[in-house]
Every structure is written in C-alpha cells, then in structure tokens.
Write a protein that holds these residues in place. Structure first.
Motif, PDB file in Angstrom:
ATOM      1  N   VAL A   1      28.367  26.322  12.398  1.00  0.00           N
ATOM      2  CA  VAL A   1      28.372  24.868  12.502  1.00  0.00           C
ATOM      3  C   VAL A   1      29.238  24.317  11.375  1.00  0.00           C
ATOM      4  CG1 VAL A   1      26.107  24.736  13.587  1.00  0.00           C
ATOM      5  CG2 VAL A   1      26.280  24.583  11.102  1.00  0.00           C
ATOM      6  N   THR A   2      29.787  23.128  11.584  1.00  0.00           N
ATOM      7  CA  THR A   2      30.661  22.481  10.606  1.00  0.00           C
ATOM      8  C   THR A   2      29.928  21.316   9.960  1.00  0.00           C
ATOM      9  OG1 THR A   2      32.610  23.063  11.912  1.00  0.00           O
ATOM     10  CG2 THR A   2      32.879  21.340  10.259  1.00  0.00           C
ATOM     11  N   VAL A   3      30.037  21.224   8.645  1.00  0.00           N
ATOM     12  CA  VAL A   3      29.431  20.115   7.899  1.00  0.00           C
ATOM     13  C   VAL A   3      30.541  19.333   7.208  1.00  0.00           C
ATOM     14  CG1 VAL A   3      27.829  19.445   6.081  1.00  0.00           C
ATOM     15  CG2 VAL A   3      27.315  21.435   7.521  1.00  0.00           C
ATOM     16  N   LYS A   4      30.536  18.009   7.402  1.00  0.00           N
ATOM     17  CA  LYS A   4      31.508  17.144   6.745  1.00  0.00           C
ATOM     18  C   LYS A   4      30.776  16.140   5.865  1.00  0.00           C
ATOM     19  CE  LYS A   4      35.205  17.492  10.181  1.00  0.00           C
ATOM     20  NZ  LYS A   4      36.200  16.756  10.984  1.00  0.00           N
ATOM     21  N   ARG A   5      31.204  16.089   4.612  1.00  0.00           N
ATOM     22  CA  ARG A   5      30.608  15.152   3.667  1.00  0.00           C
ATOM     23  C   ARG A   5      31.704  14.273   3.092  1.00  0.00           C
ATOM     24  NH1 ARG A   5      28.197  16.131  -2.313  1.00  0.00           N
ATOM     25  NH2 ARG A   5      26.941  14.257  -2.485  1.00  0.00           N
ATOM     26  N   ARG A   6      31.439  12.981   3.076  1.00  0.00           N
ATOM     27  CA  ARG A   6      32.405  12.024   2.542  1.00  0.00           C
ATOM     28  C   ARG A   6      31.800  11.362   1.307  1.00  0.00           C
ATOM     29  NH1 ARG A   6      32.647  12.263   8.017  1.00  0.00           N
ATOM     30  NH2 ARG A   6      34.735  12.503   8.947  1.00  0.00           N
ATOM     31  N   PRO A   7      32.091  11.893   0.127  1.00  0.00           N
ATOM     32  CA  PRO A   7      31.492  11.358  -1.094  1.00  0.00           C
ATOM     33  C   PRO A   7      32.075  10.006  -1.465  1.00  0.00           C
ATOM     34  CG  PRO A   7      33.098  13.046  -1.625  1.00  0.00           C
ATOM     35  CD  PRO A   7      32.984  13.024  -0.133  1.00  0.00           C
ATOM     36  N   PRO A   8      31.376   9.255  -2.305  1.00  0.00           N
ATOM     37  CA  PRO A   8      31.921   7.984  -2.781  1.00  0.00           C
ATOM     38  C   PRO A   8      33.258   8.206  -3.480  1.00  0.00           C
ATOM     39  CG  PRO A   8      29.602   8.183  -3.354  1.00  0.00           C
ATOM     40  CD  PRO A   8      30.020   9.508  -2.822  1.00  0.00           C
ATOM     41  N   GLY A   9      34.196   7.317  -3.253  1.00  0.00           N
ATOM     42  CA  GLY A   9      35.510   7.450  -3.858  1.00  0.00           C
ATOM     43  C   GLY A   9      36.563   7.959  -2.900  1.00  0.00           C
ATOM     44  N   GLY A  10      36.125   8.384  -1.713  1.00  0.00           N
ATOM     45  CA  GLY A  10      37.093   8.805  -0.713  1.00  0.00           C
ATOM     46  C   GLY A  10      37.188  10.309  -0.565  1.00  0.00           C
ATOM     47  N   GLY A  11      37.867  10.711   0.484  1.00  0.00           N
ATOM     48  CA  GLY A  11      38.048  12.127   0.747  1.00  0.00           C
ATOM     49  C   GLY A  11      36.954  12.679   1.651  1.00  0.00           C
ATOM     50  N   THR A  12      37.220  13.823   2.251  1.00  0.00           N
ATOM     51  CA  THR A  12      36.263  14.486   3.129  1.00  0.00           C
ATOM     52  C   THR A  12      36.159  15.956   2.738  1.00  0.00           C
ATOM     53  OG1 THR A  12      36.812  13.018   4.979  1.00  0.00           O
ATOM     54  CG2 THR A  12      35.680  15.071   5.510  1.00  0.00           C
ATOM     55  N   ILE A  13      34.947  16.409   2.506  1.00  0.00           N
ATOM     56  CA  ILE A  13      34.674  17.820   2.236  1.00  0.00           C
ATOM     57  C   ILE A  13      34.208  18.449   3.536  1.00  0.00           C
ATOM     58  CG2 ILE A  13      33.319  19.466   0.913  1.00  0.00           C
ATOM     59  CD1 ILE A  13      32.988  17.265  -1.206  1.00  0.00           C
ATOM     60  N   THR A  14      34.924  19.446   4.014  1.00  0.00           N
ATOM     61  CA  THR A  14      34.588  20.104   5.272  1.00  0.00           C
ATOM     62  C   THR A  14      34.291  21.573   5.008  1.00  0.00           C
ATOM     63  OG1 THR A  14      36.044  18.611   6.505  1.00  0.00           O
ATOM     64  CG2 THR A  14      35.382  20.652   7.600  1.00  0.00           C
ATOM     65  N   GLN A  15      33.177  22.039   5.535  1.00  0.00           N
ATOM     66  CA  GLN A  15      32.826  23.444   5.354  1.00  0.00           C
ATOM     67  C   GLN A  15      32.201  23.996   6.626  1.00  0.00           C
ATOM     68  OE1 GLN A  15      29.530  25.477   2.664  1.00  0.00           O
ATOM     69  NE2 GLN A  15      31.354  25.067   1.429  1.00  0.00           N
ATOM     70  N   ASP A  16      32.731  25.122   7.097  1.00  0.00           N
ATOM     71  CA  ASP A  16      32.099  25.854   8.187  1.00  0.00           C
ATOM     72  C   ASP A  16      31.007  26.738   7.602  1.00  0.00           C
ATOM     73  OD1 ASP A  16      33.607  24.710  10.127  1.00  0.00           O
ATOM     74  OD2 ASP A  16      34.467  26.562  10.894  1.00  0.00           O
ATOM     75  N   THR A  17      29.869  26.779   8.263  1.00  0.00           N
ATOM     76  CA  THR A  17      28.713  27.512   7.749  1.00  0.00           C
ATOM     77  C   THR A  17      28.065  28.319   8.866  1.00  0.00           C
ATOM     78  OG1 THR A  17      27.170  25.688   8.207  1.00  0.00           O
ATOM     79  CG2 THR A  17      28.265  25.687   6.062  1.00  0.00           C
ATOM     80  N   TYR A  18      27.257  29.309   8.466  1.00  0.00           N
ATOM     81  CA  TYR A  18      26.419  30.043   9.400  1.00  0.00           C
ATOM     82  C   TYR A  18      24.985  29.533   9.294  1.00  0.00           C
ATOM     83  CZ  TYR A  18      30.165  33.584   9.525  1.00  0.00           C
ATOM     84  OH  TYR A  18      31.363  34.240   9.658  1.00  0.00           O
ATOM     85  N   VAL A  19      24.299  29.496  10.413  1.00  0.00           N
ATOM     86  CA  VAL A  19      22.879  29.143  10.420  1.00  0.00           C
ATOM     87  C   VAL A  19      22.079  30.364   9.973  1.00  0.00           C
ATOM     88  CG1 VAL A  19      20.918  28.415  11.817  1.00  0.00           C
ATOM     89  CG2 VAL A  19      23.189  27.450  12.255  1.00  0.00           C
TER      90      VAL A  19
END
Length: 206
Positions: free
Chosen positions: A138-156
C-alpha cells in the motif's frame, strides 16, 4: 519469510521472495489528496534505532560473514548488528549481511502504523480496505506543514479491526502495521555473484 493463519483458517507460508515477486503493485493509496483514501492517524518514525553499518551473520558450524559500509561508519560511527542463523553456506550468510546493510546503513523515515475509519456509506473505501491482507503493498502519502509530499510504499505487516459502540450505533476502525517496501529487486541476479563459494558475493544494488 513469514508464516501465519489466514482468515479462512488456512496455514500460509510466504518465502523470502514472495513480496518481491507478488507484491509489486500498490493495492491502495492513503493520503489527503484527490483520489486518495483518507486516514485518521499515522505513526511516522525517523530515528537511528535500526541503524547498522557493520553486520555479522553466523553460519554453521562455526563460520561468520562480516560486511560493513565505510561511508556509513564515517558518518554515524560504527553501529554493529549480529544475526545468528542455521545456514551452512557462507555465500548465503554474506547475502543476508548485504541485505541488512542495504536496508539499515542509513536512518530513514518509516511509516509504522496507519489507522483509517471509513464512513458507512463510502463503498469505495470499504472495498479498498477490507480486502487488504498481510504482505500486500500500500502507498502512504503525507503532506507536512510547509509544503511537499512524502510518499512511501509499504508492506502490510498486521491488521487490527476495532468496533466501537456509540450513542447512535457503532464505529469501525482499521489499523494497519506497516514496514517499508523494497524500491526494486536488486538481489539474486544471475552471473553477478559467487554464491555457494567461500568468497563474499558481489551483491547487485549495494
């Protein structure tokens, strides 16, 4: 590899290559953007608790393979890890040491856990999350304050379902334990290693 009992009661064994061969396509994307499945909580971790830049892997009867990464040792000082195995081939022990270095010679951001709470009438969300199983990507996307997107593919790595009574009925909450997915498959390339010999293999990707 891993062994577990599936929801239908069947005994499941997944060997060490299962995820690299079968979990190559993300089954769901969690985030707060358009077309992404919203999450309730996300547990990120960025520390050096798993950092290892000198890895010793023992094999039977009394052998060991030691691999280190000079750049990581210079940057973070020596951080040692030892893995005891029942292997009998030095090449396989060296491959495990190389894999450990590949994963842990640098500290990195890891999403360890995510919690979601689908709305009752969101059929798309329900269809996406209820079918998730161990080892799926599954893919997790986090958008922290200040801009930008952190994207990480993970295993369950684990699935927990929670049902909570409320004044008007009930609430459903799904918690997924996660681990970082491999970005690619740089391992076991024919013609590039010396497995089953006394020499340390040339492991592609390290």
């Amino acid at each position: 590899g891993i062994i577990f009992i599936a929801p239908d009661g069947k005994f499941v064994f997944q060997d060490r290559r299962y995820r690299l061969d079968n979990s190559t396509v993300s089954q769901a994307t969690f985030g707060d953007g358009a077309g992404e499945l919203p999450y309730l909580e996300l547990d990120p971790s960025f520390d050096d608790s798993l950092l290892a830049n000198e890895v010793t892997v023992t094999y039977r009867p009394t052998g060991e393979e030691v691999l280190s990464d000079a750049a990581s040792v210079t940057k973070y000082l020596k951080r040692s890890a030892q893995i005891d195995t029942k292997l009998v081939k030095p090449g396989e022990a060296a491959s495990i040491a190389g894999l450990w270095l590949y994963r842990y010679k640098e500290p990195g951001l890891r999403f360890r856990r995510i919690a979601v709470e689908p709305a009752r009438d969101d059929s798309t969300f329900w269809a996406s999350v209820l079918g998730l199983d161990l080892s799926e990507r599954v893919t997790v996307k986090r958008r922290p304050p200040g801009g930008g997107t952190i994207t990480q593919d993970t295993y369950v790595e684990g699935v927990t379902e929670e049902f909570m009574a409320t004044g008007t009925g009930w609430r459903y909450r799904l918690v997924l334990d996660l681990s970082p997915a491999e970005a690619a498959d740089p391992f076991w390339v024919l013609g590039t290693s010396t497995l089953e010999t006394g020499a340390s293999p040339a492991i592609v990707g390290y």
